[in-house]
Design a protein around this motif. Structure first.
Motif, mmCIF file in Angstrom:
data_model
loop_
_atom_site.group_PDB
_atom_site.id
_atom_site.type_symbol
_atom_site.label_atom_id
_atom_site.label_comp_id
_atom_site.label_asym_id
_atom_site.label_seq_id
_atom_site.Cartn_x
_atom_site.Cartn_y
_atom_site.Cartn_z
ATOM 1 N N SER A 76 3.086 26.764 -10.414
ATOM 2 C CA SER A 76 2.176 27.770 -10.988
ATOM 3 C C SER A 76 1.875 27.518 -12.460
ATOM 4 C CB SER A 76 2.770 29.167 -10.881
ATOM 5 O OG SER A 76 3.330 29.359 -9.646
ATOM 6 N N TYR A 77 2.796 26.859 -13.134
ATOM 7 C CA TYR A 77 2.629 26.700 -14.584
ATOM 8 C C TYR A 77 2.295 25.279 -14.994
ATOM 9 C CZ TYR A 77 4.561 31.359 -14.625
ATOM 10 O OH TYR A 77 4.751 32.687 -14.401
ATOM 11 N N PHE A 78 2.373 24.349 -14.047
ATOM 12 C CA PHE A 78 2.108 22.947 -14.376
ATOM 13 C C PHE A 78 0.665 22.793 -14.896
ATOM 14 C CE2 PHE A 78 0.554 18.715 -12.842
ATOM 15 C CZ PHE A 78 1.203 17.968 -13.807
ATOM 16 N N CYS A 79 0.544 22.331 -16.123
ATOM 17 C CA CYS A 79 -0.791 22.103 -16.739
ATOM 18 C C CYS A 79 -1.671 23.339 -16.682
ATOM 19 C CB CYS A 79 -1.485 20.922 -16.075
ATOM 20 S SG CYS A 79 -0.746 19.328 -16.472
ATOM 21 N N ARG A 80 -1.057 24.501 -16.759
ATOM 22 C CA ARG A 80 -1.849 25.729 -16.630
ATOM 23 C C ARG A 80 -2.804 25.919 -17.805
ATOM 24 N NH1 ARG A 80 -1.257 31.381 -16.955
ATOM 25 N NH2 ARG A 80 -2.810 32.253 -15.527
ATOM 26 N N SER A 81 -2.542 25.235 -18.924
ATOM 27 C CA SER A 81 -3.489 25.307 -20.056
ATOM 28 C C SER A 81 -4.899 24.949 -19.576
ATOM 29 C CB SER A 81 -3.046 24.376 -21.189
ATOM 30 O OG SER A 81 -2.839 23.074 -20.685
ATOM 31 N N ALA A 82 -4.993 23.961 -18.690
ATOM 32 C CA ALA A 82 -6.312 23.547 -18.183
ATOM 33 C C ALA A 82 -6.968 24.676 -17.389
ATOM 34 C CB ALA A 82 -6.180 22.307 -17.300
ATOM 35 N N ASP A 83 -6.184 25.390 -16.570
ATOM 36 C CA ASP A 83 -6.744 26.501 -15.782
ATOM 37 C C ASP A 83 -7.245 27.624 -16.692
ATOM 38 O OD1 ASP A 83 -5.965 25.633 -12.958
ATOM 39 O OD2 ASP A 83 -4.056 25.533 -13.991
ATOM 40 N N VAL A 84 -6.440 27.927 -17.711
ATOM 41 C CA VAL A 84 -6.803 29.034 -18.619
ATOM 42 C C VAL A 84 -8.101 28.689 -19.352
ATOM 43 C CG1 VAL A 84 -6.087 30.334 -20.674
ATOM 44 C CG2 VAL A 84 -4.406 29.792 -18.886
ATOM 45 N N ILE A 85 -8.191 27.453 -19.856
ATOM 46 C CA ILE A 85 -9.398 27.026 -20.583
ATOM 47 C C ILE A 85 -10.597 27.025 -19.638
ATOM 48 C CG2 ILE A 85 -10.494 25.018 -21.695
ATOM 49 C CD1 ILE A 85 -7.614 24.444 -22.890
ATOM 50 N N SER A 86 -10.383 26.528 -18.443
ATOM 51 C CA SER A 86 -11.473 26.467 -17.468
ATOM 52 C C SER A 86 -11.985 27.862 -17.125
ATOM 53 C CB SER A 86 -10.988 25.749 -16.213
ATOM 54 O OG SER A 86 -12.018 25.677 -15.278
ATOM 55 N N GLU A 87 -11.057 28.785 -16.903
ATOM 56 C CA GLU A 87 -11.454 30.158 -16.538
ATOM 57 C C GLU A 87 -12.100 30.887 -17.711
ATOM 58 O OE1 GLU A 87 -7.826 31.853 -14.963
ATOM 59 O OE2 GLU A 87 -7.827 30.301 -13.411
ATOM 60 N N THR A 88 -11.566 30.678 -18.895
ATOM 61 C CA THR A 88 -12.067 31.408 -20.071
ATOM 62 C C THR A 88 -13.468 30.956 -20.450
ATOM 63 O OG1 THR A 88 -9.788 31.548 -20.852
ATOM 64 C CG2 THR A 88 -11.500 32.078 -22.455
ATOM 65 N N TYR A 89 -13.689 29.639 -20.413
ATOM 66 C CA TYR A 89 -14.950 29.107 -20.964
ATOM 67 C C TYR A 89 -15.857 28.465 -19.914
ATOM 68 C CZ TYR A 89 -12.661 29.781 -25.475
ATOM 69 O OH TYR A 89 -12.045 30.335 -26.560
ATOM 70 N N GLY A 90 -15.424 28.456 -18.643
ATOM 71 C CA GLY A 90 -16.242 27.819 -17.617
ATOM 72 C C GLY A 90 -16.352 26.313 -17.785
ATOM 73 N N ILE A 91 -15.273 25.707 -18.253
ATOM 74 C CA ILE A 91 -15.253 24.260 -18.498
ATOM 75 C C ILE A 91 -14.542 23.566 -17.324
ATOM 76 C CG2 ILE A 91 -14.226 22.475 -20.001
ATOM 77 C CD1 ILE A 91 -14.516 24.583 -22.308
ATOM 78 N N PRO A 92 -15.113 22.504 -16.764
ATOM 79 C CA PRO A 92 -14.452 21.842 -15.632
ATOM 80 C C PRO A 92 -13.140 21.147 -15.997
ATOM 81 C CG PRO A 92 -16.511 20.710 -16.206
ATOM 82 C CD PRO A 92 -16.414 21.920 -17.086
ATOM 83 N N ILE A 93 -12.182 21.209 -15.052
ATOM 84 C CA ILE A 93 -10.911 20.491 -15.225
ATOM 85 C C ILE A 93 -11.121 19.055 -14.748
ATOM 86 C CG2 ILE A 93 -8.502 20.321 -14.467
ATOM 87 C CD1 ILE A 93 -8.601 23.398 -14.017
ATOM 88 N N VAL A 94 -10.832 18.099 -15.610
ATOM 89 C CA VAL A 94 -11.023 16.679 -15.271
ATOM 90 C C VAL A 94 -9.750 16.111 -14.648
ATOM 91 C CG1 VAL A 94 -11.605 14.395 -16.195
ATOM 92 C CG2 VAL A 94 -12.704 16.442 -17.130
ATOM 93 N N GLU A 95 -8.609 16.305 -15.290
ATOM 94 C CA GLU A 95 -7.329 15.820 -14.765
ATOM 95 C C GLU A 95 -6.199 16.703 -15.261
ATOM 96 O OE1 GLU A 95 -7.979 13.332 -12.236
ATOM 97 O OE2 GLU A 95 -6.180 12.369 -13.032
ATOM 98 N N LYS A 96 -5.189 16.848 -14.402
ATOM 99 C CA LYS A 96 -3.897 17.412 -14.812
ATOM 100 C C LYS A 96 -2.916 16.252 -14.745
ATOM 101 C CE LYS A 96 -4.510 22.165 -13.261
ATOM 102 N NZ LYS A 96 -3.928 23.251 -12.448
ATOM 103 N N ILE A 97 -2.218 16.028 -15.830
ATOM 104 C CA ILE A 97 -1.426 14.804 -15.961
ATOM 105 C C ILE A 97 0.049 15.121 -16.189
ATOM 106 C CG2 ILE A 97 -1.072 12.771 -17.427
ATOM 107 C CD1 ILE A 97 -4.013 12.618 -17.874
ATOM 108 N N GLU A 98 0.890 14.441 -15.427
ATOM 109 C CA GLU A 98 2.341 14.548 -15.627
ATOM 110 C C GLU A 98 2.729 13.696 -16.847
ATOM 111 O OE1 GLU A 98 4.556 16.334 -14.070
ATOM 112 O OE2 GLU A 98 6.454 15.360 -14.528
ATOM 113 N N LEU A 99 3.143 14.385 -17.911
ATOM 114 C CA LEU A 99 3.579 13.724 -19.152
ATOM 115 C C LEU A 99 2.555 12.720 -19.666
ATOM 116 C CD1 LEU A 99 7.353 13.541 -18.153
ATOM 117 C CD2 LEU A 99 6.233 15.223 -19.640
ATOM 118 N N ARG A 100 2.864 11.401 -19.638
ATOM 119 C CA ARG A 100 1.903 10.409 -20.148
ATOM 120 C C ARG A 100 0.970 9.885 -19.056
ATOM 121 N NH1 ARG A 100 4.693 6.858 -24.912
ATOM 122 N NH2 ARG A 100 5.145 8.670 -26.197
#
Ligand SMILES: Cc1cc2nc3c(=O)[nH]c(=O)nc-3n(C[C@H](O)[C@H](O)[C@H](O)COP(=O)(O)O)c2cc1C
Length: 123
Positions: A76-100
């Motif tokens: 639920s929390y993995f790379c959730r920053s991308a979900d929050v940004i996407s929902e807030t501003y309508g910006i598409p998520i390109v990739e969620k990345i594990e560490l590097r």
């Protein structure tokens, strides 16, 4: 252009792998061209405060978001920053990345960048 925030170096590493024009987000940064945002994930699935501030002034030029995170924080929390940004501003998520991340992540980002940011210049 890639705008990025990195606290412990993982996002910086990813961005440097791509070899594209980039700028590290500092307080007060204003961009005047379309960009891809690369960020880490903070707190419990949160957007880093420096990125929140940056988006208040620049979100209208942001074409996509890449987030780095750590799957130990749980699905639920993995790379959730991308979900929050996407929902807030309508910006598409390109990739969620594990560490590097891995080569396949860099490849997907490059493809998106070529299509959306470099391609966009000639539209
Ligand atoms: C205090 C703290 C909180 C974090 N919270 C999350 C989180 O909620 N979800 C997640 O996927 N990763 C989380 N992470 C992991 C980082 O986002 C991950 O290590 C990222 O690669 C760091 O990027 P950086 O090295 O560019 O700063 C957290 C890391 C720290 C230190």
């Amino acid at each position: 252009m890639i705008a990025y925030a990195s606290r412990t170096g993982n996002v910086r590493f990813i961005v440097h792998q791509l070899g594209l024009p980039n700028i590290e987000i500092q307080e007060g940064l204003i961009l005047d061209e379309p960009f891809l945002l690369c960020t880490y994930t903070d707190g419990i699935g949160e957007v880093p405060p420096i990125v929140e501030g940056f988006l208040k002034n620049n979100a209208h030029l942001c074409k996509g978001v890449v987030a780095s995170g750590n799957s130990n924080f749980g699905h639920s929390y993995f790379c959730r920053s991308a979900d929050v940004i996407s929902e807030t501003y309508g910006i598409p998520i390109v990739e969620k990345i594990e560490l590097r991340g891995f080569q396949k992540n860099y490849h997907a980002i490059m493809e998106f960048y070529k299509r959306t940011i470099q391609g966009g210049i000639f539209r």
